[in-house]
Design a protein around this motif. Structure first.
Motif, PDB file in Angstrom:
ATOM      1  N   ASP A 409       0.857  -1.183   0.000  1.00 32.93           N
ATOM      2  CA  ASP A 409       0.000   0.000   0.000  1.00 32.93           C
ATOM      3  C   ASP A 409       0.895   1.235   0.000  1.00 32.93           C
ATOM      4  N   SER A 564     -10.019   2.152 -14.124  1.00 40.82           N
ATOM      5  CA  SER A 564      -9.861   3.236 -13.145  1.00 40.82           C
ATOM      6  C   SER A 564     -11.159   3.518 -12.393  1.00 40.82           C
ATOM      7  N   LYS A 566     -13.143   1.434 -11.154  1.00 38.09           N
ATOM      8  CA  LYS A 566     -13.290   0.515 -10.019  1.00 38.09           C
ATOM      9  C   LYS A 566     -12.634   1.065  -8.759  1.00 38.09           C
ATOM     10  N   PHE A 567     -11.630   1.915  -8.941  1.00 34.61           N
ATOM     11  CA  PHE A 567     -10.886   2.446  -7.790  1.00 34.61           C
ATOM     12  C   PHE A 567     -11.305   3.865  -7.423  1.00 34.61           C
ATOM     13  N   LYS A 568     -12.236   4.434  -8.170  1.00 35.61           N
ATOM     14  CA  LYS A 568     -12.598   5.840  -7.974  1.00 35.61           C
ATOM     15  C   LYS A 568     -13.159   6.093  -6.581  1.00 35.61           C
ATOM     16  N   GLU A 569     -14.077   5.235  -6.128  1.00 39.62           N
ATOM     17  CA  GLU A 569     -14.712   5.439  -4.826  1.00 39.62           C
ATOM     18  C   GLU A 569     -13.697   5.262  -3.701  1.00 39.62           C
ATOM     19  N   THR A 570     -12.830   4.261  -3.833  1.00 39.78           N
ATOM     20  CA  THR A 570     -11.794   4.040  -2.815  1.00 39.78           C
ATOM     21  C   THR A 570     -10.864   5.243  -2.727  1.00 39.78           C
ATOM     22  N   LEU A 571     -10.512   5.781  -3.887  1.00 40.04           N
ATOM     23  CA  LEU A 571      -9.644   6.958  -3.925  1.00 40.04           C
ATOM     24  C   LEU A 571     -10.323   8.168  -3.307  1.00 40.04           C
TER      25      LEU A 571
END
Length: 615
Positions: A409, A564, A566-571
């Protein structure tokens, strides 16, 4: 990274800050200036580059005209002498250059014409001596260096008032290279291994350091291995045939004391430990007077509660033991319990750090009596890795590597970059000048080791050349790192290797400091230039305005846009947790970037209050 792609984005970035740096003006130099206003006594306001000056003119001139002037005097007042007549509007660089060459009586060689035109375009001060030096440097250029690259490097040398020598030119050009350090280091390692004239001790130290640079996760992997071995060793349910070899191995390399046994694998020791580590607090508790026990218990309880790497159940387990005062073998029971939880977390929370910057593996080694300093922790873990690499069974290493991979990470990448930069020794001169406590670590860094190597006149030309290439790259990056008032620039290259995966990262940081000396984090531009195994050439452009973040990804993979998302909310959640708001993620190909740059050359100009980081 291909320079064709980088140059497009780099040129746009430079357009936003090109006026921040003004080359120094000296007596005898020739500068391009435009008469803005006329005053009595042949005094005028002259625009030179991006600054306006009041100067005394040798002859009367006309407002609005442009000339080349020679600086006659700087003090007590600026005096300018006209070198050429008025420059006609729309005159080409070539025509201006020819006019100036004739006025200064300079040779009209191809190199000189290219140099004079570049100096005029960049509004750099000109002197006859400087131009003659530049011409000679351009005539002696190696075949792999273009005229354009050399002139850009020469501009930097002139701006920083450095000597115009071929060595300095090579150093600055090397610092500006985006090829990455992996190939340079690998070539140096290969040449060094073949050379038999290098002092064996120095040679082994350098090769070990190059190995450390290639394995930045060696420590975390070794920590996970140690955690698993201690966990098995403490588990009385495990068969004797499993526990005994582990005990013997750890004792043979002095990781465990000679008094360790299967019935008491982690005996109480009086060895000192790092400040605020588990071993340090336990030792203080052991040595405390009876009247101080109560206070020490409270300190231990508070310390346990503040450990971010421990789970709630693990904290509860330790705190319960601390409530049982006056129990038989209280210290040994407490030490066993602390060892158990930190052995578990050396595998489960590998990159977690407490308020003192210590990881679970640091606490574990301190409890074993081998962690008085960070260096001793690293040495202990290195011993364990050496054993593992020589073992016929690699199951423990494979399992530990998988645990590290699963926990990669932001903290993991931070760890890797710090380890690599420390091993390279980028800032070793600063530590020498500051009398830092870290001076004793300098001998283990690559840069001072290479300096020592180059002092040996008997080394082969191949080793010398490859060593100078590494040193030149690091020196070039440092020379190109500079400050201009509140504006700061920092350049670095980090050869990253993640358990067999290689990645070269070039980092450029340009920023404005606030009055308190800290970076203004409300405004930023962060650019990542990466070569990745799967995505290949990739640029991540992150812009921050008033803590609102916009991210543009440049890559020719058509599937990247859907990936990208898929990672938008996590970001978004991650940015929000540190006080930033995500406005959007945009994906473009490099062809689209080139089209945008043609339509709008200033598309990527950023606020000069911002911070620019390129990785």
């Amino acid at each position: 990274m291909k320079s064709t792609t980088l140059s497009t984005i780099q040129t746009q970035h430079a357009s936003g800050i090109s006026s921040l740096k003004q080359a120094p003006i000296k007596e005898g130099q020739v500068v391009h200036g435009k008469i803005k206003k006329l005053y009595p006594n042949q005094t005028a306001e002259v625009q030179i580059g991006n600054q306006k000056v009041i100067a005394k003119l040798e002859t009367p001139l006309k407002a609005g005209d442009s000339h080349f002037f020679q600086v006659e005097k700087m003090a007590p007042e600026l005096q300018l002498k006209v070198v050429t007549g008025p420059l006609a509007e729309g005159k080409s660089l070539a025509q201006q250059g020819q006019q100036l060459l004739q006025a200064m009586n300079l040779p009209k060689t191809i190199e000189m014409q290219a140099a004079i035109q570049y100096f005029i375009k960049q509004q750099l001060p000109v002197s006859k001596d400087t131009m003659m030096q530049v011409e000679q440097l351009l005539k002696q250029l190696p075949k792999d260096i273009t005229m354009k690259a050399a002139l850009e490097a020469i501009q930097k040398i002139v701006e920083m008032k450095l000597p115009l020598t071929s060595t300095m030119l090579q150093t600055v050009i090397s610092g500006k290279s985006t090829d990455g350090l992996h190939s340079v280091l690998q070539n140096f390692q290969s040449q060094l291994q073949q050379d038999q004239t290098v002092v064996p001790t120095l040679k082994n130290n350098i090769l070990q350091n190059l190995q450390k640079i290639a394995e930045p996760f060696n420590g975390p992997v070794a920590g996970a291995i140690l955690g698993k071995q201690i966990e098995v060793l403490q588990d009385g349910q495990q068969p004797l045939a499993t526990r005994l070899p582990i005990l013997q191995t750890l004792k043979s390399v002095n990781v465990l004391p000679t008094t360790a046994s299967l019935t008491n694998p982690i005996p109480i020791t009086s060895q000192s430990a790092m400040l605020n580590s588990a071993g340090d607090l336990l030792l203080k508790f052991t040595q405390a007077d009876p009247l101080e026990k109560g206070q020490m218990l409270e300190q231990l309880r508070s310390w346990i509660n503040q450990q971010p790497s421990l789970t709630a159940n693990q904290k509860s387990e330790i705190l319960t033991l601390l409530k049982k005062d006056n129990q038989p073998n209280q210290l040994q029971v407490l030490k066993d319990a602390l060892t158990k939880v930190f052995a578990e977390q050396s595998q489960q929370a590998i990159f977690s750090k407490d308020l003192n910057g210590l990881t679970p593996k640091d606490h574990l080694v301190s409890l074993l009596g081998k962690g008085s300093t960070m260096e001793s922790v690293a040495q202990t873990l290195q011993q364990l890795t050496n054993i593992g690499s020589n073992s016929t069974s690699n199951n423990a290493i494979i399992q530990a590597e998988q645990q590290v991979i699963q926990q990669l990470d932001g903290k993991a990448f931070e760890h890797a970059m710090k380890e690599v930069l420390k091993s390279l020794g980028f800032g070793y001169e600063a530590k020498l000048a500051s009398n830092s406590d870290e001076i004793r670590q300098l001998a283990s860094q690559l840069k001072p080791q290479i300096v020592e190597l180059l002092q040996n006149q008997s080394i082969s030309s191949a080793v010398r050349e490859s060593a100078e290439a590494v040193l030149g790259r690091m020196n070039g990056l440092q020379i190109l790192s500079s400050e201009n008032g509140p504006q700061h620039q920092l350049l670095m290259q980090v050869p990253l290797e993640f358990l067999g995966k290689k990645m070269d990262a070039s980092l450029e940081w340009n920023g404005r400091m606030k009055e308190d000396g800290k970076i203004d984090s409300d405004f930023a531009r962060i650019m990542f230039y990466l070569q990745l195994d799967t995505l290949k050439e990739t640029v991540v452009d992150m812009q921050v305005q008033n803590r609102v973040v916009s991210i543009t990804l440049y890559n020719n993979d058509t599937q990247l846009e859907s990936l990208s998302e898929k990672f938008k909310e996590t970001l978004k959640i991650g940015l929000s947790s540190v006080g930033y708001q995500l406005s959007g993620i945009f994906v473009k190909t490099f062809e689209e970037q080139k089209l945008a740059s043609t339509l709008n050359a200033k598309a990527y100009t950023f606020d000069v209050q911002g911070v620019d980081i390129r990785i």
